[in-house]
Design a protein around this motif. Sequence first.
Motif, PDB file in Angstrom:
ATOM      1  N   LEU A  38      49.836  31.026  41.367  1.00 37.51           N
ATOM      2  CA  LEU A  38      49.886  30.873  39.916  1.00 37.51           C
ATOM      3  C   LEU A  38      48.504  30.550  39.359  1.00 37.51           C
ATOM      4  CD1 LEU A  38      53.118  28.743  39.594  1.00 37.51           C
ATOM      5  CD2 LEU A  38      52.866  31.185  39.257  1.00 37.51           C
ATOM      6  N   MET A  39      47.636  29.974  40.230  1.00 38.57           N
ATOM      7  CA  MET A  39      46.272  29.656  39.852  1.00 38.57           C
ATOM      8  C   MET A  39      45.425  29.569  41.111  1.00 38.57           C
ATOM      9  SD  MET A  39      44.569  26.328  38.170  1.00 38.57           S
ATOM     10  CE  MET A  39      43.813  25.831  39.689  1.00 38.57           C
ATOM     11  N   PHE A  40      44.167  29.944  40.983  1.00 37.60           N
ATOM     12  CA  PHE A  40      43.242  29.867  42.114  1.00 37.60           C
ATOM     13  C   PHE A  40      41.950  29.242  41.623  1.00 37.60           C
ATOM     14  CE2 PHE A  40      39.616  31.784  44.315  1.00 37.60           C
ATOM     15  CZ  PHE A  40      39.876  31.361  45.597  1.00 37.60           C
ATOM     16  N   ASP A  53      46.300  39.863  36.226  1.00 41.54           N
ATOM     17  CA  ASP A  53      45.585  40.921  36.938  1.00 41.54           C
ATOM     18  C   ASP A  53      44.713  40.340  38.055  1.00 41.54           C
ATOM     19  OD1 ASP A  53      46.706  42.767  35.249  1.00 41.54           O
ATOM     20  OD2 ASP A  53      44.982  42.830  33.888  1.00 41.54           O
ATOM     21  N   ASP A  54      44.030  39.255  37.761  1.00 38.52           N
ATOM     22  CA  ASP A  54      43.156  38.650  38.763  1.00 38.52           C
ATOM     23  C   ASP A  54      43.960  37.921  39.845  1.00 38.52           C
ATOM     24  OD1 ASP A  54      40.961  39.620  37.431  1.00 38.52           O
ATOM     25  OD2 ASP A  54      40.684  37.799  36.248  1.00 38.52           O
ATOM     26  N   LEU A  55      45.134  37.390  39.483  1.00 37.10           N
ATOM     27  CA  LEU A  55      45.959  36.710  40.490  1.00 37.10           C
ATOM     28  C   LEU A  55      46.505  37.701  41.515  1.00 37.10           C
ATOM     29  CD1 LEU A  55      47.947  34.085  38.424  1.00 37.10           C
ATOM     30  CD2 LEU A  55      46.197  33.664  40.134  1.00 37.10           C
ATOM     31  N   GLY A  56      46.575  38.988  41.164  1.00 37.96           N
ATOM     32  CA  GLY A  56      46.984  40.000  42.129  1.00 37.96           C
ATOM     33  C   GLY A  56      45.979  40.144  43.265  1.00 37.96           C
ATOM     34  N   LYS A  57      44.754  39.695  43.042  1.00 35.76           N
ATOM     35  CA  LYS A  57      43.710  39.764  44.062  1.00 35.76           C
ATOM     36  C   LYS A  57      43.685  38.532  44.974  1.00 35.76           C
ATOM     37  CE  LYS A  57      40.817  42.368  40.881  1.00 35.76           C
ATOM     38  NZ  LYS A  57      39.583  42.347  40.087  1.00 35.76           N
ATOM     39  N   MET A 105      40.232  38.366  47.012  1.00 32.98           N
ATOM     40  CA  MET A 105      39.733  39.657  47.481  1.00 32.98           C
ATOM     41  C   MET A 105      39.093  40.410  46.323  1.00 32.98           C
ATOM     42  SD  MET A 105      42.804  40.667  50.055  1.00 32.98           S
ATOM     43  CE  MET A 105      44.103  40.360  48.895  1.00 32.98           C
ATOM     44  N   SER A 106      38.302  41.422  46.663  1.00 27.87           N
ATOM     45  CA  SER A 106      37.623  42.188  45.624  1.00 27.87           C
ATOM     46  C   SER A 106      38.593  43.142  44.915  1.00 27.87           C
ATOM     47  CB  SER A 106      36.455  42.976  46.215  1.00 27.87           C
ATOM     48  OG  SER A 106      36.938  43.844  47.228  1.00 27.87           O
ATOM     49  N   ARG A 107      39.704  43.458  45.563  1.00 33.56           N
ATOM     50  CA  ARG A 107      40.724  44.313  44.945  1.00 33.56           C
ATOM     51  C   ARG A 107      42.092  43.847  45.406  1.00 33.56           C
ATOM     52  NH1 ARG A 107      39.982  49.748  48.558  1.00 33.56           N
ATOM     53  NH2 ARG A 107      40.384  48.693  50.504  1.00 33.56           N
ATOM     54  N   LYS A 108      43.121  44.421  44.810  1.00 36.21           N
ATOM     55  CA  LYS A 108      44.489  44.028  45.139  1.00 36.21           C
ATOM     56  C   LYS A 108      44.825  44.427  46.562  1.00 36.21           C
ATOM     57  CE  LYS A 108      46.277  44.289  40.488  1.00 36.21           C
ATOM     58  NZ  LYS A 108      47.270  44.876  39.610  1.00 36.21           N
ATOM     59  N   PRO A 109      45.696  43.692  47.252  1.00 30.87           N
ATOM     60  CA  PRO A 109      46.105  44.073  48.603  1.00 30.87           C
ATOM     61  C   PRO A 109      46.778  45.447  48.588  1.00 30.87           C
ATOM     62  CG  PRO A 109      46.939  41.884  48.036  1.00 30.87           C
ATOM     63  CD  PRO A 109      46.300  42.449  46.822  1.00 30.87           C
TER      64      PRO A 109
END
Length: 165
Positions: A38-40, A53-57, A105-109
């Motif tokens: 939920l937060m990083f 969108d960023d949490l998908g990474k 990560m730099s992109r989504k898994p």
Amino acid sequence: MYAIVKVGGQQYRVEKGDSLVVDRMPEDEGTKVTLEPLMFRGDGKDEAVFSGDDLGKVKVEATIAGHLRGKKIHVLKFKPKRGYKRRQGHRSELTRLEIGDIKLMSRKPAAAAKAEAKPKPAAKPAAKKPAAKKPAAKKPAAKKPAAKKPPAKKPPAKQEDTDGS
């Protein structure tokens, strides 16, 4: 570096190497699970991720260390002067998680990217409506039986004079 994750409807703050006790999960011991972030918050001061969108990474991996049961909880209901006593108890089914890795990560898994990349079926154009049909002829209303008239009242009978004259 830490993350706030959602597990079983509750939120927990986790760091790498933490041990976490949550409600029972259906997976077996030793299974690796991915938790929903939920937060990083990274090591840098400005490196905080909140948006979807960023949490998908963000990837938070945990290993199920074991299943256990919580402490027994006793519940006692009592109403004075009424002779009402009820004793009940339960033990919660729990799972211990060992947090393995938290990374941005730099992109989504790949698994998440494939799920989102699946093309949705194109919307079919609206089919033309068939020509309007003529309304069906109305059926005549069923005839109601004639209402019965109440019986006619008889005029009161003449009374004879009992006067003796």
